[in-house]
Design an enzyme around this catalytic site. Structure first.
Site, PDB file in Angstrom:
ATOM      1  N   ASN A  36       0.805  -1.227   0.000  1.00  0.00           N
ATOM      2  CA  ASN A  36       0.000   0.000   0.000  1.00  0.00           C
ATOM      3  C   ASN A  36       0.837   1.277   0.000  1.00  0.00           C
ATOM      4  O   ASN A  36       0.302   2.374  -0.144  1.00  0.00           O
ATOM      5  CB  ASN A  36      -0.977   0.001   1.183  1.00  0.00           C
ATOM      6  CG  ASN A  36      -2.114  -0.980   0.952  1.00  0.00           C
ATOM      7  OD1 ASN A  36      -2.230  -1.559  -0.124  1.00  0.00           O
ATOM      8  ND2 ASN A  36      -2.951  -1.184   1.972  1.00  0.00           N
ATOM      9  N   ARG A 105      -7.645  -1.585  -7.747  1.00  0.00           N
ATOM     10  CA  ARG A 105      -8.212  -0.399  -7.109  1.00  0.00           C
ATOM     11  C   ARG A 105      -7.263   0.794  -7.273  1.00  0.00           C
ATOM     12  O   ARG A 105      -7.676   1.943  -7.438  1.00  0.00           O
ATOM     13  CB  ARG A 105      -8.440  -0.710  -5.612  1.00  0.00           C
ATOM     14  CG  ARG A 105      -8.819   0.460  -4.752  1.00  0.00           C
ATOM     15  CD  ARG A 105     -10.248   0.874  -4.961  1.00  0.00           C
ATOM     16  NE  ARG A 105     -10.604   2.029  -4.149  1.00  0.00           N
ATOM     17  CZ  ARG A 105     -11.741   2.680  -4.262  1.00  0.00           C
ATOM     18  NH1 ARG A 105     -12.638   2.291  -5.131  1.00  0.00           N
ATOM     19  NH2 ARG A 105     -11.996   3.715  -3.505  1.00  0.00           N
ATOM     20  N   ARG A 134     -17.090   0.633  -2.545  1.00  0.00           N
ATOM     21  CA  ARG A 134     -15.847   1.368  -2.750  1.00  0.00           C
ATOM     22  C   ARG A 134     -16.012   2.587  -3.678  1.00  0.00           C
ATOM     23  O   ARG A 134     -15.419   2.666  -4.759  1.00  0.00           O
ATOM     24  CB  ARG A 134     -14.745   0.441  -3.265  1.00  0.00           C
ATOM     25  CG  ARG A 134     -14.574  -0.792  -2.415  1.00  0.00           C
ATOM     26  CD  ARG A 134     -13.357  -1.599  -2.770  1.00  0.00           C
ATOM     27  NE  ARG A 134     -12.165  -1.094  -2.124  1.00  0.00           N
ATOM     28  CZ  ARG A 134     -10.966  -1.661  -2.212  1.00  0.00           C
ATOM     29  NH1 ARG A 134     -10.809  -2.740  -2.928  1.00  0.00           N
ATOM     30  NH2 ARG A 134      -9.930  -1.157  -1.583  1.00  0.00           N
ATOM     31  N   PRO A 135     -16.823   3.554  -3.257  1.00  0.00           N
ATOM     32  CA  PRO A 135     -17.019   4.744  -4.098  1.00  0.00           C
ATOM     33  C   PRO A 135     -15.749   5.588  -4.198  1.00  0.00           C
ATOM     34  O   PRO A 135     -14.810   5.410  -3.419  1.00  0.00           O
ATOM     35  CB  PRO A 135     -18.118   5.517  -3.360  1.00  0.00           C
ATOM     36  CG  PRO A 135     -18.061   5.035  -1.964  1.00  0.00           C
ATOM     37  CD  PRO A 135     -17.542   3.626  -1.987  1.00  0.00           C
ATOM     38  N   ILE A 136     -15.748   6.522  -5.159  1.00  0.00           N
ATOM     39  CA  ILE A 136     -14.585   7.414  -5.312  1.00  0.00           C
ATOM     40  C   ILE A 136     -15.011   8.882  -5.229  1.00  0.00           C
ATOM     41  O   ILE A 136     -14.322   9.778  -5.701  1.00  0.00           O
ATOM     42  CB  ILE A 136     -13.845   7.148  -6.647  1.00  0.00           C
ATOM     43  CG1 ILE A 136     -14.826   7.181  -7.824  1.00  0.00           C
ATOM     44  CG2 ILE A 136     -13.097   5.836  -6.617  1.00  0.00           C
ATOM     45  CD1 ILE A 136     -14.138   7.256  -9.165  1.00  0.00           C
ATOM     46  N   ASP A 137     -16.174   9.112  -4.609  1.00  0.00           N
ATOM     47  CA  ASP A 137     -16.709  10.480  -4.548  1.00  0.00           C
ATOM     48  C   ASP A 137     -15.762  11.458  -3.856  1.00  0.00           C
ATOM     49  O   ASP A 137     -15.659  12.623  -4.241  1.00  0.00           O
ATOM     50  CB  ASP A 137     -18.089  10.468  -3.851  1.00  0.00           C
ATOM     51  CG  ASP A 137     -18.031   9.829  -2.480  1.00  0.00           C
ATOM     52  OD1 ASP A 137     -17.430   8.737  -2.345  1.00  0.00           O
ATOM     53  OD2 ASP A 137     -18.554  10.416  -1.519  1.00  0.00           O
ATOM     54  N   LEU A 138     -15.044  10.989  -2.830  1.00  0.00           N
ATOM     55  CA  LEU A 138     -14.159  11.907  -2.094  1.00  0.00           C
ATOM     56  C   LEU A 138     -12.958  12.314  -2.951  1.00  0.00           C
ATOM     57  O   LEU A 138     -12.496  13.458  -2.879  1.00  0.00           O
ATOM     58  CB  LEU A 138     -13.678  11.254  -0.793  1.00  0.00           C
ATOM     59  CG  LEU A 138     -14.784  10.910   0.213  1.00  0.00           C
ATOM     60  CD1 LEU A 138     -14.252  10.034   1.338  1.00  0.00           C
ATOM     61  CD2 LEU A 138     -15.385  12.196   0.796  1.00  0.00           C
TER      62      LEU A 138
END
Ligand code: UD1
Length: 436
Positions: A36, A105, A134-138
């Site tokens: 990571n 991801r 697992r949204p990516i809105d942020l």
């Protein structure tokens, strides 16, 4: 679909683990550099028009995919021995197609750097382990706050960075990926950007160390207030990522389950405090000596009580499945609450095939420890769930086969060789699936 009715069909395309359980673990093994840390660092190289040397990089399959993405964009990424050499001078594309983006991801980490360098980006939605929505809105909200125009259309994110401006971003949740993406985009924008409410995972501090080694200026990268002084030209550097705390945790839990004495080299308890606190409750002894962690375990472990996953420094969600495996062979009941990913308990059904006594609903798992578990044919549901099955297989009576281990290879390098070095009876083989 072709008709093979009445004939035997053999599927040979899947590798699996074959484990004979029951051996204690004993010996010494070196922990690899953190997956990571490496994934955002590789993405960050998009912003560096020079050669970067990453020292001691394990060939996690996710790392190989990120290298493929850089090469697709026009960069170079090549292993020489254990070191990875990246040169992004030649990058001339701004688009990542679905075939590449959807397999990891971390492809989303390239959005900030591509936008920063090329001033426009077209990136397909990311993939990765199936552990929830697992949204990516942020990520997108932060990028917009820095002046980009972002449109989501036909499975792609289109971003235009003609008006990028340094400024202030407030993250309403400390997302690891969003913090890293925004840190990298801010690097390309002249002026000071302040990120409030960022994640505090140690890998973010590692990305900061890398950026600063390349001539960038980021401070506070392991606190929730991060300052990026952007617009500086980045140069190449030689860098070694921090040890993988999740791999370390996995081997600590393996030793607690199987019994024995193991020395984990290149490992630090400093980044594994939440796990160490819980392991105190079991019969397992853990001690840091220099850069080595010594783990000793004898007899059946006591229950660790309960864990509830949280952002760092809370209990890591990436060790939740392995703790479930431990709970099932410990004395008494254990409670596991998963707060971060809504579909991160697919390992439970597979563990139950091995005799585990588990009740799980809506992210809450209650485990009654048993004194005997049994080998079975199981399937790895995701990266860490697959690791949990490996630990259960090492501890079970009889033999276990685990298929779909390509998911385990995303974040553990040569896991079977390391466990064999410790006395585990595990090998990789081509699993033949037969149907009549
Ligand atoms: C990273 C790690 C992953 C780990 C996770 C949580 C990498 C490559 N992966 O993933 O191993 O399990 O942190 O420690 O570093 N969220 C939103 N909107 C967003 C982004 C996230 O709602 O735009 C939510 C997610 O759905 C999840 C939570 O925030 O519930 C945490 O996700 P995040 O910290 O972003 O995890 P990743 O960066 O994907």
């Amino acid at each position: 679909m072709p008709s093979h009715f009445g004939k035997e069909i053999i599927y040979k395309d899947m590798e699996g683990f074959f484990i004979v359980g029951g051996n204690k673990l004993k010996g010494e093994v070196r922990m690899d550099s953190a997956k990571n840390s490496l994934l955002p660092i590789i993405a960050c190289c998009i912003l560096i028009e020079d050669e970067v040397e990453l020292v001691n990089v394990p060939k996690y399959s996710d790392v190989l995919t990120m290298c493929e993405i850089l090469c697709h964009l026009g960069g170079k990424a090549e292993f020489k021995g254990d070191n990875l050499y990246i040169d992004c001078r030649g990058i001339d594309k701004n688009c990542i197609p679905n075939e590449l983006s959807s397999s990891v991801r971390s492809s989303i980490f390239t959005l900030g750097p591509i936008l920063g360098r090329m001033k426009s980006a077209k990136v397909a939605y990311p993939g990765g382990c199936d552990i929830g929505l697992r949204p990516i809105d942020l990520h997108l909200k932060g990028i917009r706050e820095l002046g980009a125009k972002v449109v989501e259309k036909n499975g792609y994110i289109y971003a235009n960075g003609g008006n990028l401006t340094a400024g202030e971003i407030v993250l309403t949740f400390p997302s690891v990926g969003a913090t890293e993406n925004l840190m990298m985009l801010a690097l390309s924008i002249p002026g000071q950007t302040r990120i409030y409410g960022g994640a505090q995972e140690p890998e973010i501090g590692d990305l900061q160390r890398f950026i600063n080694a390349c001539g960038g200026s980021v401070s506070g990268g392991r606190g929730n207030f991060i300052v990026v002084d952007g617009g500086r030209k980045l140069h190449g550097a030689s860098f070694e990522a921090m040890p993988d705390r999740i791999e370390t945790g996995t081997y600590i839990i393996a030793t607690a389950m199987c019994g024995g004495e193991v020395a984990l080299k290149n490992a630090s308890l400093e980044t594994n405090g939440a796990l160490a606190m819980k392991m105190l409750k079991t019969s397992c002894k853990i001690e840091q000596k220099g850069d080595t962690i010594i783990v000793q375990s004898s007899g059946r472990p006591e229950s660790f009580g309960e864990i509830e996953t949280a952002v760092y420094p809370g209990f890591p969600t990436d060790l939740q499945a392995q703790m479930t495996a431990l709970a099932g062979v410990s004395e008494g009941y254990s409670l596991i609450i998963e707060n971060l990913f809504e579909a991160r308990s697919k390992h439970v059904g597979e563990l139950m095939k091995m005799g585990y006594d588990i009740r799980a609903k809506n992210g809450i798992t209650i485990v009654k420890g048993r004194d005997r578990i049994f080998g079975a044919d199981v399937t790895s549901p995701d990266l860490r769930g697959g690791a949990a099955l490996v630990l259960a297989g090492l501890c079970a009576e009889g033999y276990t086969t685990i298929d779909n281990i390509k998911l385990v290879d995303r974040g553990y390098y040569k896991m079977e060789e390391k466990l064999r070095a410790l006395g585990g009876d595990i090998k990789r083989l081509e699993i033949e699936k037969r149907r009549c």
